[in-house]
Design a protein around this motif. Structure first.
Motif, PDB file in Angstrom:
ATOM      1  N   HIS A 190       0.826  -1.204   0.000  1.00 17.99           N
ATOM      2  CA  HIS A 190       0.000   0.000   0.000  1.00 17.99           C
ATOM      3  C   HIS A 190       0.861   1.255   0.000  1.00 17.99           C
ATOM      4  O   HIS A 190       0.622   2.196  -0.763  1.00 17.99           O
ATOM      5  CB  HIS A 190      -0.928  -0.021   1.217  1.00 17.99           C
ATOM      6  CG  HIS A 190      -1.954   1.066   1.204  1.00 17.99           C
ATOM      7  ND1 HIS A 190      -1.719   2.307   1.770  1.00 17.99           N
ATOM      8  CD2 HIS A 190      -3.212   1.114   0.686  1.00 17.99           C
ATOM      9  CE1 HIS A 190      -2.785   3.063   1.594  1.00 17.99           C
ATOM     10  NE2 HIS A 190      -3.707   2.358   0.945  1.00 17.99           N
TER      11      HIS A 190
ATOM     12  N   THR B 142       3.010   1.587  -3.451  1.00 19.33           N
ATOM     13  CA  THR B 142       2.228   1.863  -4.657  1.00 19.33           C
ATOM     14  C   THR B 142       1.544   3.221  -4.585  1.00 19.33           C
ATOM     15  O   THR B 142       1.448   3.932  -5.591  1.00 19.33           O
ATOM     16  CB  THR B 142       1.178   0.765  -4.897  1.00 19.33           C
ATOM     17  OG1 THR B 142       0.348   0.633  -3.739  1.00 19.33           O
ATOM     18  CG2 THR B 142       1.856  -0.566  -5.207  1.00 19.33           C
ATOM     19  N   ASN B 143       1.097   3.608  -3.406  1.00 19.55           N
ATOM     20  CA  ASN B 143       0.340   4.859  -3.272  1.00 19.55           C
ATOM     21  C   ASN B 143       1.211   6.075  -3.024  1.00 19.55           C
ATOM     22  O   ASN B 143       0.894   7.174  -3.483  1.00 19.55           O
ATOM     23  CB  ASN B 143      -0.689   4.732  -2.148  1.00 19.55           C
ATOM     24  CG  ASN B 143      -1.852   3.842  -2.521  1.00 19.55           C
ATOM     25  OD1 ASN B 143      -2.805   4.285  -3.147  1.00 19.55           O
ATOM     26  ND2 ASN B 143      -1.774   2.572  -2.150  1.00 19.55           N
TER      27      ASN B 143
ATOM     28  N   GLN C 218       2.448  -2.679  -8.303  1.00 17.84           N
ATOM     29  CA  GLN C 218       2.294  -3.756  -7.328  1.00 17.84           C
ATOM     30  C   GLN C 218       3.217  -4.913  -7.670  1.00 17.84           C
ATOM     31  O   GLN C 218       3.794  -5.552  -6.778  1.00 17.84           O
ATOM     32  CB  GLN C 218       0.850  -4.242  -7.279  1.00 17.84           C
ATOM     33  CG  GLN C 218       0.656  -5.405  -6.303  1.00 17.84           C
ATOM     34  CD  GLN C 218      -0.795  -5.693  -5.988  1.00 17.84           C
ATOM     35  OE1 GLN C 218      -1.587  -4.775  -5.792  1.00 17.84           O
ATOM     36  NE2 GLN C 218      -1.150  -6.969  -5.933  1.00 17.84           N
TER      37      GLN C 218
ATOM     38  N   VAL D 138      -3.971  -9.316  -2.800  1.00 16.93           N
ATOM     39  CA  VAL D 138      -5.207  -8.833  -3.412  1.00 16.93           C
ATOM     40  C   VAL D 138      -5.957  -7.867  -2.490  1.00 16.93           C
ATOM     41  O   VAL D 138      -6.964  -7.297  -2.889  1.00 16.93           O
ATOM     42  CB  VAL D 138      -6.143 -10.000  -3.803  1.00 16.93           C
ATOM     43  CG1 VAL D 138      -5.463 -10.911  -4.807  1.00 16.93           C
ATOM     44  CG2 VAL D 138      -6.588 -10.788  -2.569  1.00 16.93           C
TER      45      VAL D 138
ATOM     46  N   ARG E  68      -6.852  -4.543  -0.916  1.00 17.97           N
ATOM     47  CA  ARG E  68      -6.701  -3.180  -1.437  1.00 17.97           C
ATOM     48  C   ARG E  68      -6.495  -2.140  -0.346  1.00 17.97           C
ATOM     49  O   ARG E  68      -5.940  -1.078  -0.598  1.00 17.97           O
ATOM     50  CB  ARG E  68      -7.941  -2.805  -2.261  1.00 17.97           C
ATOM     51  CG  ARG E  68      -8.131  -3.685  -3.493  1.00 17.97           C
ATOM     52  CD  ARG E  68      -6.915  -3.648  -4.406  1.00 17.97           C
ATOM     53  NE  ARG E  68      -7.060  -4.546  -5.551  1.00 17.97           N
ATOM     54  CZ  ARG E  68      -6.064  -4.863  -6.370  1.00 17.97           C
ATOM     55  NH1 ARG E  68      -4.869  -4.355  -6.157  1.00 17.97           N
ATOM     56  NH2 ARG E  68      -6.265  -5.676  -7.389  1.00 17.97           N
ATOM     57  N   ASP E  69      -6.959  -2.430   0.864  1.00 19.53           N
ATOM     58  CA  ASP E  69      -6.866  -1.461   1.947  1.00 19.53           C
ATOM     59  C   ASP E  69      -6.132  -2.070   3.132  1.00 19.53           C
ATOM     60  O   ASP E  69      -6.300  -3.262   3.429  1.00 19.53           O
ATOM     61  CB  ASP E  69      -8.259  -1.009   2.393  1.00 19.53           C
ATOM     62  CG  ASP E  69      -9.022  -0.307   1.276  1.00 19.53           C
ATOM     63  OD1 ASP E  69      -8.444   0.611   0.683  1.00 19.53           O
ATOM     64  OD2 ASP E  69     -10.179  -0.690   1.009  1.00 19.53           O
TER      65      ASP E  69
END
Length: 288
Positions: free
Chosen positions: A165, A168-169, A175, A217, A219-220
């Motif tokens: 996270h 990538t952010n 990823q 997988v 996402r958060d």
């Protein structure tokens, strides 16, 4: 270890939460009026960003892996801890992150290092946050110089989720690239990072209460209220466990040396646990 010049180290892998822990300690030092020499483990990496990119292009992942002792100036880290414990000084440098505006404006390029130089004079203690604050190997023994060694250790799936996270952010990596980095680091994670947690005085391990069985997988990142924190003490007699249970709502003992708290109570718990330990270190420090 030195009562005259105490050393506190927070150790944990990339994405584990050591930076956040460092911020909590910074607030603690400021609140108590302690002058801390703040040192980041990133500054002891052997390669700058460009050099690491070249090694990666050649497929030399073992050499470029930050977790590996060989990819870091562990000798210089040990020298710093030794020198500070004996003299209250030592040599360090800074790694220039993309967000280090002050260093960038001073002419340093992101992904490089500042020159080696002395710590600021007249500090009360040394605080290290990084990958290798508790290393004990055939060649080095960093842990022997640390007066208070803290481990930050999310369960591994959560650690991977946090890293994916973040990278990538915030750092713009794909990823796939982050997952490949995780794979490349695994051997060194097992041999160079994990053994340090056997030497820590206190370990904070975050455990999610949601499904993280496939971290690639998710996402958060699980939130604080979706997590528990397991806190293990090497010497439970060093802390007042009944007081912690009284002060931290929702806490409980899982073993005689382990307390479990809600994830939302991490900052409170760190303050309640660390403030007395740091104050005790400073109380034994002879002042000129």
């Amino acid at each position: 270890m030195s009562k005259r010049h105490p050393i506190i180290a927070v150790t944990g892998s990339s994405g584990a939460g050591t930076t956040t822990t460092g911020e909590i300690f910074s607030r603690l030092f400021a609140g108590e009026g302690f002058r801390a020499a703040m040192v980041s483990g990133d500054s002891f990496h052997r390669y700058n960003r460009q050099q690491m990119a070249r090694l990666a292009a050649k497929g030399q992942f073992g050499e470029r892996n930050h977790f590996a002792l060989a990819a870091n100036h562990i000798d210089k880290l040990e020298a710093l801890f030794y020198d500070y414990g004996h003299t209250g000084s030592g040599q360090f440098r800074q790694y220039v992150h993309d967000e280090e505006r002050q260093l960038i404006e001073a002419g340093y390029k992101p992904g490089t290092f500042t020159p080696w130089g002395p710590l600021a004079p007249d500090t009360d203690l040394l605080f290290y946050e990084g990958l290798h604050g508790g290393v004990v190997s055939e060649a080095f023994n960093i842990a022997q110089y640390v007066d208070l060694l803290v481990g930050v250790v999310p369960i591994v799936n959560l650690e991977w989720i946090q890293k994916i996270h973040r990278d990538t952010n915030r750092r713009g990596y794909s990823q796939e690239a982050v997952v490949q980095t995780i794979v490349n680091r695994m051997d060194d994670y097992v041999h160079d990072i994990v053994p340090q947690f056997a030497h820590t005085h206190v370990n904070f391990q975050r455990i999610p209460l949601v499904d993280t069985s496939n971290p690639f997988v998710v996402r958060d990142v699980p939130t604080e209220d979706e997590s528990l924190i397991v806190i293990h003490f090497r010497e439970p007699s060093d802390v007042d466990l009944p007081y912690l249970l009284q002060m931290i709502t929702g806490s409980s003992l899982s073993r005689h040396d382990t307390i479990v708290i809600p994830g939302t109570k991490l900052s409170l718990a760190m303050d309640l646990i660390m403030r007395p330990l740091v104050s005790e270190l400073m109380a034994h420090k002879p002042f000129a």
